[in-house]
Design an enzyme around this catalytic site. Sequence first.
Site, PDB file in Angstrom:
ATOM      1  N   SER A   1      -9.705   1.714   2.823  1.00  0.00           N
ATOM      2  CA  SER A   1      -8.826   2.496   1.967  1.00  0.00           C
ATOM      3  C   SER A   1      -7.781   1.668   1.234  1.00  0.00           C
ATOM      4  O   SER A   1      -7.207   2.146   0.263  1.00  0.00           O
ATOM      5  CB  SER A   1      -8.118   3.554   2.806  1.00  0.00           C
ATOM      6  OG  SER A   1      -7.266   2.927   3.750  1.00  0.00           O
TER       7      SER A   1
ATOM      8  N   SER B   1      -9.841  -0.614   7.065  1.00  0.00           N
ATOM      9  CA  SER B   1      -9.255  -0.420   5.737  1.00  0.00           C
ATOM     10  C   SER B   1      -8.563  -1.641   5.143  1.00  0.00           C
ATOM     11  O   SER B   1      -8.185  -1.619   3.971  1.00  0.00           O
ATOM     12  CB  SER B   1      -8.263   0.745   5.758  1.00  0.00           C
ATOM     13  OG  SER B   1      -8.971   1.960   5.731  1.00  0.00           O
TER      14      SER B   1
ATOM     15  N   LYS C   1       0.854  -1.198   0.000  1.00  0.00           N
ATOM     16  CA  LYS C   1       0.000   0.000   0.000  1.00  0.00           C
ATOM     17  C   LYS C   1       0.882   1.237   0.000  1.00  0.00           C
ATOM     18  O   LYS C   1       1.890   1.291   0.727  1.00  0.00           O
ATOM     19  CB  LYS C   1      -0.894  -0.032   1.253  1.00  0.00           C
ATOM     20  CG  LYS C   1      -1.957   1.063   1.325  1.00  0.00           C
ATOM     21  CD  LYS C   1      -2.802   0.909   2.601  1.00  0.00           C
ATOM     22  CE  LYS C   1      -3.939   1.916   2.664  1.00  0.00           C
ATOM     23  NZ  LYS C   1      -4.765   1.738   3.895  1.00  0.00           N
TER      24      LYS C   1
END
Lengths: 475, 474
Positions: free
Chosen positions: B150, B174, B75
């Site tokens: 996210s 997330s 990420k």
Amino acid sequence: MTLPGSWEMVVGLEVHTELKTATKMFCGCANHFGAEPNTNVCPVCLGLPGSLPVLNERAVELAMAIGMALHSRIAPSTFHRKNYFYPDMPKDFQISQYDLPINSGGYLDLPDGSRVTIERAHLEEDTGKSTHLGGSGRIHGAERSLVDYNRSGVPLVEIVSGPDIRSSAQARAYAAELRGILIATGASDGRMEEGSMRIDANVSVRKSGDPFGTRCEIKNLNSLRSLHRAIDYEALRQIEVIEEGGVIRQETRHWDENLGVTSTMRTKEEAEDYRYFREPDLVDLAPEQGWQDRIRLSLPAMPAERRTKLAERLNAPTPAQLDAVGVVIDLDLEVFVNAAIDAGVDPVLAIARTANELAGGIEGIKNLTPDAFTATLLMEQSGQLSATQAKTVLGELLAHGGEPAGIVAAKGFEQLSSDSLGSTVESLIAENPDEWARYCEGDEKLAQFFIGQVMKLTKGQANGKAVIAELQTRR
Amino acid sequence: MKTAQQIARDVRSGESSAQSELDASLAAIRGRNEELNVFLYVDEAGARAAAAAIDEKVAKGDAVGPLAGVPIAIKDNMCQVGIPTTCSSKILEGWRPPYNATVIDRLVAAGAVPVGKTNLDEFAMGSSTENSAFGPTRNPLDPSRVPGGSSGGSAAAVAADMTPIALGSDTGGSIRQPAALCGLVGVKPSYGLVSRYGLIAFASSLDQIGPFSKTVMDSAILLETIAGHDPMDSTSLPEPAPSLSAHVEDGVVGKRIALVRELIEGADADVVASVNRAVEALKDAGASIIEISIPELHLGLSAYYLIAPAEASSNLARYDGVRFGLRVDAEDVEAMNTATRTAGFGAEVKRRIMLGTYALSAGYFDAYYGQALKVRTQMINAFQRAYAQADLLIGATAPSVAFPFGSKTSNPMAMYLSDVFTIPTNLAGEAAISVPFGTGEAGLPTGVQLLGPGRSEAQLFAAARVLELAEVGS
């Protein structure tokens, strides 16, 4: 300085001291003054995204040592973020302590016997250092600003006094005494000129007996002299405003060292809302008892205790001698005094020579050994050297080092033989029959006349006590 | 695609090579990245060098780690030396960190091959990856729908077979919510289990890095690789990484598992049906099931939307244009700060900075932030009571399957509700795992969430494995 009428000043000081740790408060960068700008930096003290603080244990120990020396209570504490934007603060918040400081309460006794209470002494990190080019030298109106982050994250302890100080002299004495404590604990080098100790003063005035007036905070006083001057200026300014019918606004003021005046930096209405909240990247700080005990045991004697101890070596000391004791402690010169006294030098002489000659030549103190100092004073005490000669020898030792005997020989400070002194005294008696007669009748003051004459003839090489001995054998 | 466990085994045995596994990964990325917008940056050169180094070690007979030759997606809120790290924000565009996050160092030491950085909601603020400054990521299972967020990019990377495993971060769900929406296993580890050093902070007291994978075992291997004390993170647990992969097959015989009413309340019927089926599967495997209510969970969302923005408002202050990233010049420093932040942050980030600043302000602190902290304590106590009755809890991960683009962007509250089942675990600092179980609307996967107290990861993996076996039978 005394204030006009029945006015009284009320002063509280906030002293920021940089801690003398090897590394910064939350990272492994060197904590070192004077390096090339932005060389002692890393992701943590630059506040780079993703970096996290890790508390320096040594900073905690030094903070505890300060607290212990100030008789504070050491309690479990927490870190908070103080949020405000400023270019020299990389994270745009400062990690500090808020409602639960590591040290709360305490006091500091001053040499004059007064006591100033301590509200708290908490840990926080320093910011970087900005230099503003062009304009007034402040950030507003500057053409360019340069930031050195070497100082960013250097550990600080902020020591906050109660509003107990009533004169600029007392404020100065407090700061000096506190500085002595910081140096003694090893927490700080106390170098105000390098910014390792910085003072903010909260000043208000009132008619004695009235409640406290509105205070103004004067920022960043960088010497004891500035502290003294700024407080006096500010108290008089406030009295003038009030006497002319005005009111004091609570505000932060800037001290201009060159002009000798304070001026408004920001008013209370312009003060920031720091939005303090617990620093989630750090855990609570609760130094265990064993750790505290180890620090307490390792604490050296504080200046007040050392002064008392040294003063005890004097028999019924005069105020001037006590001042000299204070100088000896302030400059950390007890080792010389004690060596000399232990070797048989009169304590009064040992303290006087240390507080005057050694203090005056302090920059050369590393050239002088306690043995050389003691040897010189013993020569002076035995009459082998005059006072003037002894001072010259000490000056030489401080300037260049060496051995007292060698300096005495090189300077030609050989003792006048008692034969030669005796013949000088005899010829003076012959030349001054009236004075001699009065001396023989018991007017001891005349001894000084003869000593003066001998000194003149021998260019200061004679010893006063030896002259008196010569006079007495002939009386 | 092969699992991480298989790849590492094949690379170690010489049956495959790190370089050929990487080729497969890069080919998959080339195949669909343009369509799905998964990777913001692919470090092909770095990955090739890392893979070659692994192969060389294998050839020489040197030891290689448990993730030898396994391509992994990261990420884009974790720092990797020299690799652009943006948090999907314009304010960090062009910034290349001079240091590695601890998890990157640990992955590399374990032989993993980081292939690139994946898209996310800007600064991890969002539940659909629609808040990225670099465009939304599409759900590989249905490109008209969101992958969740996210960590939508990392979830999509695994769902699209670009990499077998990925790292995400979970502040309020997330990892688990996109795992549910993409049909993956996703883990929110106990707070402090994985170092946050190098994870760009959103809300420091809630953030945790965790794994995505297709299998329970892969997540267990990945988590035990990155977990364990890190002296660079003061909030990291003071103990070595727990053994997790060894407990995956432990089963649930005799375990007490509680279905929590509030963790299915308001969820779509297909999601609730999957949870009920999962409960039956656990019962069949020997767990004893009870049903409980934890009313405090209702307070989670409101407390979270004060605490997380408050911390974010402070964490994001450093993006001021002075030292790194975007700078928009202006006549003085304050104007430059303002211009930079105005241009650099997206709408959701600005909304949360304002919320958080307000919640911490003098005069409002006690009513908002202070109150939220009290609720957080209540939440912790409520979970503690629940764990006195049950070893693990079960509920839904997300209220629905993957939703279409734009369906919640105009209403922040509707979007925030996507995380209503996941947020309580973050507030309590505990652990939870989302397991793909069953399908719902349009045949899309539904996720079941297993929750446990702090350090219960081994038990969670064992229970998740029971569901995996019940679902896929292998």
